[in-house]
Enzyme design. Structure first.
Site, mmCIF file in Angstrom:
data_model
loop_
_atom_site.group_PDB
_atom_site.id
_atom_site.type_symbol
_atom_site.label_atom_id
_atom_site.label_comp_id
_atom_site.label_asym_id
_atom_site.label_seq_id
_atom_site.Cartn_x
_atom_site.Cartn_y
_atom_site.Cartn_z
ATOM 1 N N HIS A 62 58.370 87.576 73.497
ATOM 2 C CA HIS A 62 59.416 87.914 72.435
ATOM 3 C C HIS A 62 60.311 88.910 73.080
ATOM 4 C CE1 HIS A 62 56.632 87.360 68.657
ATOM 5 N NE2 HIS A 62 56.786 86.131 69.362
ATOM 6 N N THR A 93 59.146 80.178 74.974
ATOM 7 C CA THR A 93 60.078 79.161 74.590
ATOM 8 C C THR A 93 61.119 78.627 76.028
ATOM 9 O OG1 THR A 93 60.180 79.899 72.381
ATOM 10 C CG2 THR A 93 62.126 78.329 72.903
ATOM 11 N N GLU A 117 61.920 81.002 67.959
ATOM 12 C CA GLU A 117 62.268 81.726 66.657
ATOM 13 C C GLU A 117 63.695 82.564 66.678
ATOM 14 O OE1 GLU A 117 58.273 83.441 64.856
ATOM 15 O OE2 GLU A 117 58.608 84.270 66.833
ATOM 16 N N SER A 151 52.595 74.583 63.951
ATOM 17 C CA SER A 151 52.053 74.894 62.746
ATOM 18 C C SER A 151 52.485 73.628 62.166
ATOM 19 C CB SER A 151 52.660 76.256 62.254
ATOM 20 O OG SER A 151 53.938 76.236 62.251
ATOM 21 N N ALA A 190 54.157 67.391 63.335
ATOM 22 C CA ALA A 190 55.109 66.632 64.506
ATOM 23 C C ALA A 190 54.712 67.197 66.000
ATOM 24 C CB ALA A 190 56.562 66.703 64.320
ATOM 25 N N THR A 237 47.303 79.092 64.612
ATOM 26 C CA THR A 237 46.917 80.343 64.284
ATOM 27 C C THR A 237 46.081 80.175 62.754
ATOM 28 O OG1 THR A 237 48.906 80.679 62.977
ATOM 29 C CG2 THR A 237 48.627 81.661 65.133
ATOM 30 N N LYS A 285 61.153 84.028 56.728
ATOM 31 C CA LYS A 285 61.498 84.643 57.853
ATOM 32 C C LYS A 285 62.304 83.502 58.984
ATOM 33 C CE LYS A 285 56.939 83.607 59.788
ATOM 34 N NZ LYS A 285 55.601 84.258 60.231
#
Length: 344
Positions: free
Chosen positions: A48, A84, A117, A183, A186, A201, A265
């Protein structure tokens, strides 16, 4: 049509999620060394740019950290869950970085990827496209990275990325395994088609796994003509153990953002905003993503449900600030019970 390989079962593994959003890089290295000593099989770290929480948050860069922890350990698998390779990084740079890590630590490096994200990309002034484009970027990035690992000279002209006469000079003997974190159906289906592993998760509605995600994974595997055990199924299992139930419950507070819905979020790019939204949640909702119990046998029972679903790689994330206590307890009490019950 591809010829179907002989079915094979992935080995059962238990890993440690090093919480890069909660701890600094030096602490995380020491925790990871202890995880190896306590019998964990893998260590995974998120990548992150910013943490979930502004107050007390951390966000060490994954690439130098993986190199450092690799030097301090000798056995555990090391990977990202997830990185990412489509916005902050050009996928060719990630191909080079992970090839280097895999040369340094052969057969120990895993590249876990996701679509990204807003928290990590928008702050840098990068465009934040809709989910379909993010999905296509990830898919194309995987193709480019594998081409660079598998070929001496690569010219690639994609929709989003291109290289000309490119070579990754220091490549491992075996290509780096790529795991796709997802999650939704696809990306899960894509993992079944092309990935070496699938990451998701715990703590969500059980029907999401049984009715949506696992069927999508199987569909992808079958469409590609792959063996049913060709894809490592990794579940990040969120756990909170303490002899005092109230303490076990309160330990989850730092990770309140996990309980926010995707809609709550999705476009949040500021940790202060994320923290404020999470602070409004009641502790019962905050803890809903975790297995919260004072009883080791209850932990084993709850974890076993994911193994029974077919997940073979369980990576444990504890929300508390005393990570050595968690690692010693899980290494001594939980991992032996799981191995005795389910075998190695």
């Amino acid at each position: 049509m591809m010829v179907r390989q002989a079915d094979r079962q992935q080995p059962l593994r238990f890993g440690y999620k090093a919480s890069s959003e909660q701890f600094g890089p030096n602490e995380l290295i020491e925790f990871s060394v202890l995880a190896e000593e306590m019998g964990f099989d893998s260590v995974f770290l998120s990548d992150h740019f910013q943490p979930w929480m502004h107050d007390g948050g951390h966000a060490p860069a994954a690439l130098p950290w993986l190199g450092a922890v690799g030097a301090r350990t000798s056995r555990v698998l090391l990977g990202t869950s997830v990185l990412t390779p489509t916005f902050r990084y050009h996928p060719a740079v990630i191909a080079q970085a992970f090839a280097t890590l895999a040369v340094m630590y052969p057969d120990r490096i895993i590249l876990g990827v996701g679509t990204g994200e807003a928290l990590n990309e928008v702050t840098l002034g990068l465009d934040w496209p809709e989910p379909p484009e993010r999905f296509q970027r990830m898919k194309e990035a995987i193709s480019l990275m594998r081409a660079l690992w598998e070929n001496e000279r690569v010219t690639f002209d994609g929709t989003y990325y291109s290289v000309k006469d490119a070579t990754v000079y220091d490549r491992p003997e075996n290509p780096v395994p790529i795991y796709i974190g997802a999650s939704g159906p696809a990306a899960t289906r894509l993992a079944g088609r092309i990935a070496d592993g699938y990451i998701t998760t715990s703590g969500k509605d059980p029907s999401l796994y049984t009715d949506t995600l696992l069927p999508a994974l199987r569909e992808g595997i079958e469409k590609a003509g792959r063996a049913t055990g060709a894809v490592d199924t990794l579940m990040e299992v969120k756990v909170s153990h303490h002899p005092d139930q109230e303490v076990a419950l309160e330990k989850t507070r730092f990770w309140a953002p996990l309980a926010l819905s995707a809609e709550e979020k999705r476009d949040v790019h500021d940790p202060i905003d994320m923290q404020q939204r999470a602070a409004e949640l009641p502790i019962e909702r905050v803890a809903s993503r975790f297995i919260v119990s004072t009883d080791p046998d209850e932990h084993v029972e709850a974890i076993g449900r994911y193994i029974d679903l077919g997940f073979r790689h369980l990576v444990f994330h504890d929300p508390g600030f005393d990570q050595p206590e968690f690692l010693r307890m899980y290494g001594a009490e939980i991992l032996p019970r799981l191995r005795a019950r389910y075998g190695e």
